[in-house]
Design an enzyme around this catalytic site. Sequence first.
Site, PDB file in Angstrom:
ATOM      1  N   GLY A  39       0.942  -1.042   0.283  1.00  0.00           N
ATOM      2  CA  GLY A  39       0.163  -0.195   0.240  1.00  0.00           C
ATOM      3  C   GLY A  39       0.912   1.359   0.104  1.00  0.00           C
ATOM      4  O   GLY A  39       0.372   2.663   0.056  1.00  0.00           O
ATOM      5  N   CYS A 248     -27.964  -9.891 -15.984  1.00  0.00           N
ATOM      6  CA  CYS A 248     -27.032  -8.698 -17.358  1.00  0.00           C
ATOM      7  C   CYS A 248     -28.374  -9.639 -18.474  1.00  0.00           C
ATOM      8  O   CYS A 248     -28.447 -10.362 -17.856  1.00  0.00           O
ATOM      9  CB  CYS A 248     -25.934 -10.098 -17.027  1.00  0.00           C
ATOM     10  SG  CYS A 248     -25.757  -9.773 -19.260  1.00  0.00           S
ATOM     11  N   CYS A 251     -26.425 -12.379 -20.544  1.00  0.00           N
ATOM     12  CA  CYS A 251     -25.945 -13.948 -20.175  1.00  0.00           C
ATOM     13  C   CYS A 251     -26.709 -14.257 -18.458  1.00  0.00           C
ATOM     14  O   CYS A 251     -26.729 -15.350 -18.261  1.00  0.00           O
ATOM     15  CB  CYS A 251     -24.498 -13.687 -19.447  1.00  0.00           C
ATOM     16  SG  CYS A 251     -23.687 -12.965 -18.095  1.00  0.00           S
ATOM     17  N   CYS A 273     -23.306  -6.928 -18.879  1.00  0.00           N
ATOM     18  CA  CYS A 273     -21.269  -7.046 -17.987  1.00  0.00           C
ATOM     19  C   CYS A 273     -20.896  -6.539 -17.949  1.00  0.00           C
ATOM     20  O   CYS A 273     -21.160  -6.109 -19.852  1.00  0.00           O
ATOM     21  CB  CYS A 273     -21.086  -8.384 -18.132  1.00  0.00           C
ATOM     22  SG  CYS A 273     -22.435 -10.017 -17.517  1.00  0.00           S
ATOM     23  N   CYS A 279     -19.075 -12.002 -19.861  1.00  0.00           N
ATOM     24  CA  CYS A 279     -20.800 -11.857 -20.602  1.00  0.00           C
ATOM     25  C   CYS A 279     -20.003 -13.738 -21.589  1.00  0.00           C
ATOM     26  O   CYS A 279     -21.219 -13.532 -21.863  1.00  0.00           O
ATOM     27  CB  CYS A 279     -21.026 -11.382 -20.660  1.00  0.00           C
ATOM     28  SG  CYS A 279     -23.299 -10.256 -21.022  1.00  0.00           S
TER      29      CYS A 279
END
Lengths: 344, 268
Positions: A39, A248, A251, A273, A279
């Site tokens: 980080g 979605c 899909c 998606c 997808c």
Amino acid sequence: MTSQHTGEMPAISYNFAYLDEQTKRMIRRAILKAIAIPGYQVPFAAREMPMPYGWGTGGVQVTAAVLGPDDVLKVIDQGADDTTNAVAIRGFFEKTAGVATTTATTEATLIQTRHRIPETKLSENQILVYQVPIPEPLRFLEPRETETRQLHALEEYGLMHVKLYEDIARHGHIATTYAYPVEVAGRYVMDPSPIPKFDNPKMDDCPALQLFGAGREKRIYAIPPYTTVRSLDFEDHPFKVQRFAKPCALCAATGVYLDEVILDDRGGRMFVCSDTDYCNARQAEGHRGEMAAPVSSSGGAVLPHPTPLPHGEREQGDAPSLTLTARGAPEGAGEGPFGAEIAS
Amino acid sequence: MTDQANQALAAADAPLLVSEGLSKNYGARIGCRDVSLDIYPGEVLAVVGESGSGKSTLLGLLSTELAASAGRVSYRMRDGVLRDLASLGAAERRLLMRTDWGLIRQNPADGLRMAVSAGGNVGERLMAVGWRHYGNIRREATDWLGRVEIAADRIDDDPRSFSGGMRQRLQIARNLVTKPRLVFMDEPTGGLDVSVQARLLDLIRGLVSEMGLAVVIVTHDLAVARLLSHRMVVMRHGRVIETGLTDQVLDDPREPYTQLLVSSVLAA
């Protein structure tokens, strides 16, 4: 676009992956330090790249430094494999490194991304490289770089909560939806780049190595595999990810990040998606959403993924992705019968 | 706890802040020369003098915003031990500054976050010391806005929409929310009109006595010094030329310069 090995060197000869070896050594040293201090933003001598700042110069340099001849590269932009930024960077490494490229998340060993984490769970032998526009999470609260470094050094992160406080005071809830600040390994507060906060939980305890490169700001930071990543919040306003009312439209996937696609000027819209590979793979498996084409007899009726319009999230001085062009169908996929209509 | 500590200290009659031979040079020029003074718990000390006499430099040195060229400043921590501030690490010193100390600046825009709401401004110190419950932070901020006479419905407005007097009161609330023991004030009433000044002074006087604060207040306005302070330090050319109880110094000035200063005020 699909996997292919270019065995011979291109006509114009570049050093492998464009950057010279000394530069790659320098970047690798910065990456090692970044991994050692999860980080923490490590300064590095970012080079000019043959693309404008904001188009992923930081991510490209990190990718160039860790890329090997046996790697399989995938590049995504807002989850899509076929938007300008993704195509350009993939082409760049095909040309300068001759590595294999793919659009399938599971086949890739190195994934460079702008603004998304793939829906498919990453594994230990993968590296995810993020393009970062502004690495400093405290930047908009404290403009002085000398001061933000002090704040990081002394672990004074009260200011970050002031931002969240302001969100709740103004909107009644934490309204930050992207670049949502996280605490890495219980120490440094980090900007996860402008990924939707939906993706924040995927960073926690992730088996893959996550590297972040900011070219203009000349910073590299990292999350080593299996590191605790906690999104900041208040006790009485805990961190929550976005939810979508419908699955979605292509899909029928649920629990994934969806893009809104405007279909006409009479309010018609669909949610699909944002991760095109995910997808397409689901459609190939036979999953069908409410607006997907029926499976055609000619086989492999994978729809060209329609173009998402950015919604709710303001672009952050980062790469403008050309979202108004229709996305082409992946090679080998049949022409979807309604493709043109959907994209128009 | 704080009250007990204060009482204990007061009983022991031990100074809270001690400066010894404090000097600051700006190159060849002198900012402040050989200043030694003690500040006791619950005491208001006024530093007066004309412009350029070294008042603000002294305040900067005492609050460790400036590094001294010579001399030292010691502070009695909550555990009762007197420690040299130069020996503290940066983390410890900053913790001290945002918990045990307050710093009220002349221009509120320097002491406030102008783009952050009033509530966020007051809550910042709380969040910095680890408060992580929005409701509690909000409640405390509302309470403090009330104490400095800012209407509760202004809590989500940012200070840019506040008048000068409100901004200064907000700055006071922001500093006092962690219940500090020592507050530095640099011309807190500068730039405010007379009636607003009077209200602000009244407010500060109330809070100081209620919380038992020790205050070092820098001012060129002898009326402010008379109203607020118990003790006074008169500065000229970077040196302390006269100290004493406020009424004593103002009513019976000893030094010629102090006499001039007092006589130049219309009705102090």
